[in-house]
Design an enzyme around this catalytic site. Structure first.
Site, PDB file in Angstrom:
ATOM      1  N   GLY A 183      16.773  -4.363  36.351  1.00  0.00           N
ATOM      2  CA  GLY A 183      16.763  -4.078  37.736  1.00  0.00           C
ATOM      3  C   GLY A 183      16.550  -5.309  38.786  1.00  0.00           C
ATOM      4  O   GLY A 183      16.486  -6.211  38.341  1.00  0.00           O
ATOM      5  N   GLY A 208      12.512 -11.269  42.433  1.00  0.00           N
ATOM      6  CA  GLY A 208      13.659 -11.545  41.236  1.00  0.00           C
ATOM      7  C   GLY A 208      14.470 -10.809  40.638  1.00  0.00           C
ATOM      8  O   GLY A 208      14.305  -9.274  41.013  1.00  0.00           O
ATOM      9  N   GLU A 209      14.416 -10.899  38.876  1.00  0.00           N
ATOM     10  CA  GLU A 209      15.425  -9.322  39.096  1.00  0.00           C
ATOM     11  C   GLU A 209      15.386  -9.258  37.137  1.00  0.00           C
ATOM     12  O   GLU A 209      14.626 -10.589  36.713  1.00  0.00           O
ATOM     13  CB  GLU A 209      17.305  -9.640  38.901  1.00  0.00           C
ATOM     14  CG  GLU A 209      17.779  -9.852  40.511  1.00  0.00           C
ATOM     15  CD  GLU A 209      19.183 -10.470  40.257  1.00  0.00           C
ATOM     16  OE1 GLU A 209      19.388 -11.016  39.620  1.00  0.00           O
ATOM     17  OE2 GLU A 209      19.945  -9.526  41.645  1.00  0.00           O
ATOM     18  N   LYS A 239      12.836 -11.071  33.353  1.00  0.00           N
ATOM     19  CA  LYS A 239      11.801 -10.946  34.877  1.00  0.00           C
ATOM     20  C   LYS A 239      12.124 -12.450  34.877  1.00  0.00           C
ATOM     21  O   LYS A 239      11.210 -13.662  34.535  1.00  0.00           O
ATOM     22  CB  LYS A 239      10.754 -10.470  34.747  1.00  0.00           C
ATOM     23  CG  LYS A 239      10.199 -10.202  35.583  1.00  0.00           C
ATOM     24  CD  LYS A 239       9.025  -9.014  35.150  1.00  0.00           C
ATOM     25  CE  LYS A 239       8.103  -9.384  36.586  1.00  0.00           C
ATOM     26  NZ  LYS A 239       7.020  -7.916  35.777  1.00  0.00           N
ATOM     27  N   ASP A 254      -1.536   1.886  38.778  1.00  0.00           N
ATOM     28  CA  ASP A 254       0.070   3.223  39.480  1.00  0.00           C
ATOM     29  C   ASP A 254       1.028   3.642  38.049  1.00  0.00           C
ATOM     30  O   ASP A 254       1.706   2.885  37.523  1.00  0.00           O
ATOM     31  CB  ASP A 254       0.963   1.823  39.984  1.00  0.00           C
ATOM     32  CG  ASP A 254       2.331   2.333  41.035  1.00  0.00           C
ATOM     33  OD1 ASP A 254       2.111   3.680  41.128  1.00  0.00           O
ATOM     34  OD2 ASP A 254       3.354   1.508  41.018  1.00  0.00           O
TER      35      ASP A 254
END
Ligand code: ADE
Length: 858
Positions: A572, A577-578, A610, A714
């Protein structure tokens, strides 16, 4: 030593205490708030014709109070031709009311209802209600023009009453809410009514002079019965009765000798109880040039219980033909006990004109300067008593008490201020410690990060956009200010958005402002620290207390050697960042035993990594490090676990466990319920039991988070990860994943809100609590039972969802609930409905919901 008594302040108090004392109510001074805002009027004494909701009940109708939903609001819209609604106050005893104050419902900016006009009704006995009119006969009082300003209106004539009703009036159908206060003082005369012959008209050569009692509130036919009026309105007539601020003769009630063959006018006075009467004072005109004189004799009869006393009291003042001034004639009532007094006032000339009649009984005396509303100073003598003296010892005690109270108050203020300053210092210090500590760890440069299998990928970090102006689009950042904008979308809130005062609302300030709107209990939002995830994730909002715990030196997570990470694929991407799937060699050493049972000892372990972009700014770095601190403390089988970190060098990395089935939303979308349809299409299935099992795990993870006072903000299937055998772990990916961009409502490019999962109070008030997490849990449950085949409220646009939120707030049964999913048994749908209860206190806890799901699970 300079004595305390010498201080000017105390002298001032003393002067006040020694100030003029009048035995007659003085409307200019009798203007004390009677206890709506101060709380002296009890909740049980405030009632109303109806209420919109529990949180807008009558007791919230106190001026300047923000409790409940901010005001009293009647159940239905007020119509111009329908004056049914009222807010009623029982003052418990008769009061002289000179002023009223009204205010609308502001509720920290979300309210915008007020009464543009209103009427007042009052009663002395609770059964006969009288409509207040001003001296021109007008009943309607102009009220408020906005929801927050207090509007004060003099009641002229004043009211003598125990019960007062405020009745909102509108010129068109509208929602009205009110907060009110009454101002005045206790009606120590105790007079409930006087009956007298109606005042007459004097025909002077130039114009008629009306000497009727124009504000009498009883019945007037030939005589006046069961009312009070000008003789008790606190206004004394002028020496020249033809002069008045209204019309000639207005201030006086007068009778002509010729109309009374007996030679006297009989006035009967009824009182609230049997009293011990000392004096009666009659304010008489004595303009003898106009054939007006004070009475020459008065004979008074006393009635206690039912019987009139046999021997009346008689008093004959000196008839004054020298001084034409109006005056009070004092009649000594010689401590007669009575609940009614009937007096015959004998004419001394052609006309007899009275403007006020007052009674002094028991210890009832009005202090016109410092008298508090309900307690007259007992030590003060009537002003016309030659022995008039102040009881020194009592005064000293009183002053002593005042000084003591002042000292105590000052001490309390100092302590409060000191505590606040100290707390702020501590908070700052602990934050600085955290930041310093993490910044220090960053500065230690060690190994360089390389991707073993795909060296090209290392370039991804350099491709990233400039970090200088990244937009904070997350609703969870400390500068989240959007609810008020959403509120403006609701029709009844629309006006408040135009109004500058309402934009500086508590809800819009920041989440650090506590809005006590519906009594959300959990804990003060002021204590919540928001952490913005760095790779586009939110991370949880946690209370400052917990934050302090977390700021301890021991981050419970170890540095992992970067070179042992092997990149496999990108899982993702977020704004900062990734997330990569990596193999981690030797990760077993970093993992808890509970993870190791199905992991081969010597094989690399799959992990999710991450990463923060190496060009991320200081804020983003600090947030990433804070996220690590928080994540490192979360240890629950249903919360995604942080295994290790790489923070000694850039890019900063968090290594978390890898969940092979991706997020729950995608997982369930790929699956079908068990049944013929699935069989035919050969689609993979998930049984109802497994749905329940997954929901129960989410409840369990949330139970853990809520036990730490963490607020997720969330919760949704997109933020839950699925591992082997339907295991679920709650994560938080933030809202920057393209796949789910449709789940977030973007407000003018600033905040992004998952409105379809958000409670009404989160949307309208910016209030995020465990109770609002519970709401989101209900929606998550709904998604699960629908196999994530449909977005919540898919038939509604974002704007309609917000409008529906307004309906949840209004609670008039017009709100649309998510429908019962086809496969959802009633018992489970009931659970969902509990999560969406309007009153946050009535929503279940995660402990309860977890238990309920365990019980439902077949
Ligand atoms: N982050 C994104 N995808 C993930 C996954 N499948 N497991 C763990 N963390 C992730």
């Amino acid at each position: 030593m300079k004595h305390l008594w010498d201080t000017p302040f105390l002298l001032l108090i003393l002067l006040h205490l020694l100030g003029a004392v009048m035995s007659q109510v003085n409307p200019g001074v009798c203007r004390y708030p009677l206890g709506m805002s101060g709380g002296q009027i009890l909740d049980e004494d405030i009632s109303a014709s109806s209420q919109w909701s529990e949180s807008t009940a009558a007791r919230y109708g106190r001026l300047d109070f923000e409790e409940g939903d901010g005001a009293w609001c009647p159940e239905i819209t007020v119509e111009p031709d329908n004056l049914k609604e009222f807010l009623q106050i029982d003052l418990r005893s008769l009061h002289f009311i000179t002023l009223v104050g009204t205010q609308g419902r502001h509720a920290g900016g979300i309210g915008n209802e007020f009464a543009q006009m209103y009427k007042i009704k009052y009663s002395r006995d609770g059964s006969r209600w009288i409509s207040w009119k001003n001296r021109q006969g007008k009943q309607v009082i102009e009220g408020n023009r906005n929801a927050y300003d207090i509007v004060l209106k003099d009641l002229d004539p004043p009211i003598i009453a125990r019960f007062v009703r405020f009745m909102p009036v509108t010129d068109h159908s509208m929602n009205v809410c009110m907060r009110v206060e009454l101002y005045g003082c206790e009606w120590l005369d105790g007079l409930v009514s006087y009956n007298a012959p109606a005042g007459e008209q004097m025909n002077s050569p130039s114009y008629p002079i009306y000497l009727n009692d124009s504000v009498y509130d009883g019945a007037v036919i030939y005589s006046m019965t069961e009312g009070l009026g000008q003789l008790t309105d606190g206004v004394c007539g002028l020496d020249d009765f033809t002069h008045s601020h209204v019309w000639p003769g207005y201030d006086y009630v007068g009778w002509n000798n010729e109309s009374f063959p007996s030679g006297y006018v009989e006035i009967m006075f009824e009182f609230d109880r049997t009293r011990n009467f000392t004096t009666m004072k009659v304010h008489c005109n004595n303009m003898f040039s106009q054939h007006v004189k004070a009475f020459r004799q008065v004979v008074c009869y006393f009635r206690s219980d039912l019987d009139w006393e046999a021997s009346p009291l008689s008093f004959s003042p000196v008839v004054d033909e020298k001084n034409p001034s109006a005056r009070f004639v004092t009649v000594n009532l010689a401590n007669h006990m009575a609940s009614a007094i009937k007096c015959h006032f004998y004419f001394a000339d052609a006309w007899m004109l009275f403007s006020e009649i007052t009674f002094q009984s028991d210890t009832a005396m009005y202090n016109t300067t410092l008298a508090p509303p309900k307690t007259g100073p007992p030590n003060i003598q009537p002003e016309d008593d030659p022995t008039h003296k102040v009881d020194d010892s009592n005064t000293r005690i009183l002053i002593g008490c005042l000084v003591a109270i002042i000292f105590i108050l000052v001490a309390i203020i100092v302590i409060i201020l000191w505590r606040q300053v100290w707390q702020k210092m501590l908070e700052k210090a602990s934050r600085r410690m955290l930041d310093d500590e993490l910044t220090a760890s960053l500065s230690i440069q060690s190994e360089t990060f390389t991707y073993n299998h795909n060296p090209n990928q290392s370039g991804t970090t350099s491709e990233q956009e400039s970090n200088s102006t990244y937009e904070r689009i997350f609703p969870l950042g400390p500068d989240y200010q959007e609810p008020s904008r959403l509120i403006c979308k609701l029709p009844e809130f629309a006006q408040s958005s135009e109004d500058p005062a309402s934009t500086s609302t508590a809800a819009s300030k920041s989440t650090t402002t506590t809005v006590v709107q519906d009594g959300v209990p959990h804990y003060a939002e002021a204590d919540i620290v928001n952490l913005q995830g760095v790779t586009g994730s939110n991370t949880y909002a946690i209370p400052a207390v917990t934050m302090d715990l977390l700021s301890g030196k021991d981050v419970a997570v170890e540095e992992f050697p970067r070179k042992l990470l092997t990149f496999k694929e990108k899982l993702g991407e977020g704004q900062f960042g990734e997330v990569h799937l990596c193999e981690a060699e030797g990760m077993q050493e970093f993992m808890n035993k509970e993870f190791l049972f199905d992991i081969a000892e010597d094989l690399p372990v799959l992990v999710a990594v991450k990463m923060l972009r190496s060009d991320a700014n200081k804020n983003a770095r600090n947030d990433f490090l804070k996220e690590i601190k928080i994540m490192s403390r979360l240890k629950d089988p249903n919360i995604i676990r942080l295994l290790a970190v790489c923070i000694y060098s850039d890019p900063l990395c968090m290594i978390t466990e890898y969940m092979e089935n991706g997020d729950l939303n995608q997982f369930l979308s790929r699956h079908e319920p068990e049944g013929q349809l699935a069989q035919l299409s050969n689609a993979p299935t998930v049984s109802f039991n497994n749905l329940c099992y997954m929901a129960t795990q989410i409840a369990s993870g949330m139970k853990y988070l809520s036990s730490l006072n963490f607020v997720h903000r969330d919760l949704a299937t997109r933020n839950c990860l699925v591992g082997k055998k339907y295991t679920i772990k709650i994560a938080d990916f933030g809202m920057s994943r393209n796949l789910y961009s449709g789940d977030y409502y973007r407000i003018q490019g600033r905040a992004v809100l998952p409105i379809r999962w958000m409670s009404w109070e989160s949307i309208l008030l910016g209030k995020f609590t465990t109770a609002s997490d519970m709401w989101a849990f209900g929606v998550t449950l709904w998604e699960i039972l629908n196999y994530c085949k449909e977005q919540p409220y898919s038939q509604l646009t974002d704007e309609q969802v917000i409008e529906n939120t307004g309906e949840f707030f209004r609670d008039q049964k017009r709100q649309i609930y998510l429908p019962q999913p086809v496969l959802c048994p009633d018992s489970l749908y009931k659970v969902m409905l509990c999560c969406w209860r309007r009153n946050t206190k009535e929503r279940p806890s995660f402990q309860e919901i977890h238990q309920a799901l365990l019980e439902i699970q077949p």
